[in-house]
Design an enzyme around this catalytic site. Structure first.
Site, PDB file in Angstrom:
ATOM      1  N   HIS A 366       5.640  -4.974  13.558  1.00  0.00           N
ATOM      2  CA  HIS A 366       6.341  -5.333  14.794  1.00  0.00           C
ATOM      3  C   HIS A 366       5.579  -6.333  15.622  1.00  0.00           C
ATOM      4  CE1 HIS A 366       7.616  -1.165  13.724  1.00  0.00           C
ATOM      5  NE2 HIS A 366       8.536  -1.992  13.303  1.00  0.00           N
ATOM      6  N   CYS A 679      21.536 -13.516   7.806  1.00  0.00           N
ATOM      7  CA  CYS A 679      20.545 -13.442   8.884  1.00  0.00           C
ATOM      8  C   CYS A 679      19.174 -12.965   8.416  1.00  0.00           C
ATOM      9  CB  CYS A 679      21.043 -12.583  10.036  1.00  0.00           C
ATOM     10  SG  CYS A 679      21.370 -10.889   9.577  1.00  0.00           S
TER      11      CYS A 679
HETATM   12  C1  PEP Z   1      17.678  -8.031   6.845  1.00  0.00           C
HETATM   13  O1  PEP Z   1      17.503  -6.944   6.309  1.00  0.00           O
HETATM   14  O2  PEP Z   1      17.775  -9.104   6.214  1.00  0.00           O
HETATM   15  C2  PEP Z   1      17.775  -8.127   8.311  1.00  0.00           C
HETATM   16  C3  PEP Z   1      18.147  -9.245   8.895  1.00  0.00           C
HETATM   17  O3  PEP Z   1      17.452  -7.054   9.040  1.00  0.00           O
HETATM   18  P1  PEP Z   1      15.962  -6.540   9.283  1.00  0.00           P
HETATM   19  O4  PEP Z   1      15.014  -7.588   8.802  1.00  0.00           O
HETATM   20  O5  PEP Z   1      15.858  -6.264  10.736  1.00  0.00           O
HETATM   21  O6  PEP Z   1      15.925  -5.298   8.437  1.00  0.00           O
END
Ligand code: PEP
Ligand code: MG
Length: 754
Positions: A366, A679
């Site tokens: 984090h 994303c």
């Molecule tokens: C992912 O899993 O690609 C995502 C965007 O979420 P996180 O990285 O927060 O798990």
């Protein structure tokens, strides 16, 4: 024998007097060796100082030929002195010449001395030199004598570290303490930072080494240990750790050490030798550090951190120094820490922060996410860095390559300065692209959005020209809070995020906790496979109270505008239906209670569990939009833990299997008229972004600093010809062809900056 001359206590008192005399450094050093030799009834006492070129130079001697001073040098590892420096370990020998490492230096005249006792001069994790006594007669040095010499060596460590001996260095030579070092770690956050080191937990420098009143020192130490124990007990009882970066397990271990008889005995012994309470703590810690650093067992080495923690707590009790981190930073500060929680990083004054170096910290930790959000170059997994660095040392952080340059030479500094300038120039060029769309040469627009998780991220939306906030990770607020954020706190944050987005849509993702994203105040569940465990929407559906409050906060914050909410880690259509039903129930609830509502509510789904790939038509029928979480999707597709360095980069995101999976999602979206965004981290890498555009993606959401480079790359390519080049490799895979290499060469030929 020792007793007859007063032992270490008297010696320390004598040395303190010598330290106060108004003489030059060489004269002081000469007097020191005379006193040590006399006190220890040795014919010889010599001080060797470690130079930055790795050599140990004789700086003073009583008993050896004076002409050899500043002339005799040893390489680290050479001779007995070199061996002590290399191992950071004391060596006591009744017959030194019989030792295989013995190396005879005619200029010193040491052949007549049989016995040898040498101790390293230690400070932090550095060996600054070696202190030696020798006797003509064959004799065995007692343990007390070894300890007395080690205590004396602390005084010399202070002299070297204070810079007092600087004037004695040969032209062009400096001490090992100032030695430039190149360290390597794991890149956490891109960018080059040049500045000066600031220790997140500053080492407490013990100035007063010699006790005036040993009885009083004993009482001070007892009181400080008692106070520290009470403090640790309270912290453990409160179960409170966040913000202070303290972990319950660590506290438990520290508590165990604090009650350890051996540790307490060693402290008392150090006090009896005439040290102040602070110096005794440092002395004992120096020994422990030297011993534990030689351990190859990572578990034992880890205990060194706990012991350091304990020593620091005790020193703070004794000196009355405040808690470690405060927030105020000098200009151009590079923070150096063992580890740090996200909240602690946020407490620092950003304006002066140029970089972050951690001994722990993985790219998905984090604190790394926060460093990226702040745009601070950061590197993790740099072994021992907190021991190697001194506050104020010049330091360079290259967050792209994972290189840390400690006390760099001027040419290294110039090279990185140039790199930083080049980067700034490139940023300027990206800035010029800010208001132009990401349109390929053949006229296809790709929407570039940004990922955020904190309010501070959102201001970047305008700076980098993001079309929207394509992913707002709501869990970050929960992770940095001391307890569950209340409805009003959640509402306030979402409201501010929407305001900061300045008219751009924001896609809020509901709480994605579990796996590595733990909430300090929530009872931790022990799971064999947390990444496959109780997380994200699974928690949301099992504890609908949590999800409902969050949805209510988001819906209220979105009054009067279109709102977009998506659910993480959905694995079945039923889960999505249930989540949607909860959202609409909240919508109804707010309507019934007369709240102003969003003008429109769009509910989407994260595609990050592979099971969804075989229910895409049904999912598209239920969801208003899809967002591909490629970080998780890739880890599950390849069964390769995204947090495990050994396997996380083993499978290429540009392999035909992955590209086919990703293409099937965007194809389904197109069939059903549902927008599909991606994303995950891959969307923020220029080559991957081109590949994604080529297989049909028209929306990518990424870390803000990636928008410029991705836009520049996309604008340089012809999408149609790129697709025609790529698709045969995806449709008819051939193990002898590496898609990444081929595609890279192809787009570079088109002039795309990668
Ligand atoms: C992912 O899993 O690609 C995502 C965007 O979420 P996180 O990285 O927060 O798990
Ligand atoms: Mg995910």
């Amino acid at each position: 024998m020792r007793g007859a001359l007063g032992g270490p206590r008297l010696l320390l008192r004598r040395l303190r007097e010598v330290m106060a005399e108004p003489v030059n450094a060489q004269a002081r050093l000469d007097r020191i060796v005379i006193h040590i030799a006399a006190n220890m009834v040795a014919e010889v006492c010599s001080v060797y100082v470690a130079r930055s070129d790795g050599k140990l130079e004789l700086y003073a001697t009583e008993g050896l030929n004076r002409e050899a001073v500043h002339l005799t040098t040893m390489t680290t590892g050479e001779g007995l002195v070199g061996l002590i420096a290399e191992k950071a370990e004391s060596l006591a020998l009744a017959d030194a010449q019989a030792h295989p490492a013995f190396s005879y230096r005619p200029e010193t005249g040491e052949e007549i001395y049989q016995s040898f006792l040498g101790v390293p001069i230690l400070r932090g994790g550095n060996t600054l030199g070696v202190l030696v006594v020798q006797n003509r007669a064959r004799r065995t040095y007692s343990e007390e004598e070894v300890e007395a010499l080690q205590t004396t060596a602390m005084l010399l460590a202070e002299m070297i570290a204070s810079g007092e001996l600087q004037s004695l260095a040969q032209p062009g030579q400096s001490f090992s303490l100032q030695k430039p070092m190149a360290l390597k770690g794991a890149p956490l956050s891109e960018g080059v930072g040049l500045g000066h080191a600031v220790l997140h937990e500053p080492r407490i420098v013990v100035k007063q080494l010699v006790a005036e009143d040993p009885q009083a020192e004993m009482r001070r130490l007892d009181a400080a240990i008692q106070a520290m124990r009470e403090q640790i007990d309270q912290l453990v009882a409160r179960g409170d750790r966040y913000g202070m970066g303290e972990h319950r397990d660590v506290l438990e271990t520290v508590r165990m050490f604090a009650n350890d008889r051996g540790w307490l005995r060693r402290l008392r012994e150090a006090l009896e030798s005439g040290l102040t309470a602070e110096a005794a703590v440092e002395r004992v810690q120096n020994d422990a550090r030297a011993k534990l650093q030689r351990q190859t067992d990572p578990y034992l080495r880890e205990r060194l951190h706990d012991l350091d923690d304990l020593a620091n707590r005790l020193l703070r009790q004794l000196t009355g120094a405040g808690p470690a981190h405060g927030g105020v930073l000098p200009p151009n500060a590079i923070l150096v820490a063992r580890n740090m929680g996200p909240a602690a990083l946020l407490e620092y004054d950003r304006a002066n922060l140029r970089g972050l170096v951690l001994e722990d910290g993985s790219p998905t930790s984090h604190v790394a996410i926060i460093a990226r959000a702040l745009g601070v170059p950061a590197i993790g997994e740099v072994p021992n860095v907190t021991d190697l660095v001194e506050t104020g040392d010049a330091i360079i952080v290259d967050g792209g390559s994972g290189e840390v340059q400690l006390r760099p030479t001027s040419d290294v500094e110039a090279a990185y300065g140039e790199k930083a300038r080049l980067r700034a120039r490139r940023q300027e060029q990206y800035h010029k692209l800010r208001d132009v769309p990401a349109i390929t040469r053949d006229g296809v627009e790709i929407g570039l959005h940004m990922n955020a998780g904190l309010l501070i991220d959102c201001q970047h939306a305008t700076e980098v020209g993001a079309k929207s906030i394509g992913l707002f990770r709501t869990e970050l607020q929960f992770m940095v809070a001391p307890s569950f954020p209340r409805l009003s706190e959640q509402y306030n944050l979402y409201r501010k995020v929407i305001e900061a987005a300045d008219g751009r849509p924001v896609t809020f993702r509901t709480l994605d906790i579990g796996s590595d994203k733990v909430l300090p105040y929530m009872a931790k569940m022990e799971e064999e496979n947390p990444a496959l465990g109780w997380r994200a929407i699974r928690i949301g559906l099992d504890r609908p109270g949590l999800l409902r409050i969050q949805l209510r906060a988001i819906l209220r914050a979105g009054a009067g505008r279109e709102m977009r909410i998506m659910f993480p880690m959905v694995a079945t259509t039923a889960e999505l239906s249930r989540a949607k039903a909860i959202a609409w129930r909240e919508f109804e609830f707010l309507r019934r209670h007369g709240y102003e509502l969003p003008t429109e509510l769009k509910l989407g789904v994260m595609v990050e569990v592979p099971s969804l790939l075989w229910q895409l038509d049904e999912i598209c029928a239920l969801a208003d939009f899809l967002s591909v979480g490629s970080n998780d999707l890739t880890q599950y597709l390849f069964a390769a833990d995204r947090d495990n360095k050994r396997v996380s980069v083993r499978y290429d995101t540009l392999s035909p299997a992955n590209l086919r999976a990703l293409k099937s999602i965007v194809d389904a979206g197109d069939r059903h008229g549902r927008p599909v965004n991606l994303c995950g981290e891959m969307g923020g890498r220029p080559l991957e972004a081109i590949a994604l555009a080529a297989i049909g993606y028209r929306g990518l959401s990424m870390t803000p600093s990636a928008i410029g480079p991705v836009k520049a790359a996309l604008r340089a390519i012809d999408l149609r010809v790129t697709r025609e080049f790529l698709m045969p490799m995806v449709d008819k895979p051939d193990d002898s062809v590496c898609v990444r290499q081929e595609l890279q060469a192809f787009v570079e030929k088109q002039g795309a900056p990668l």
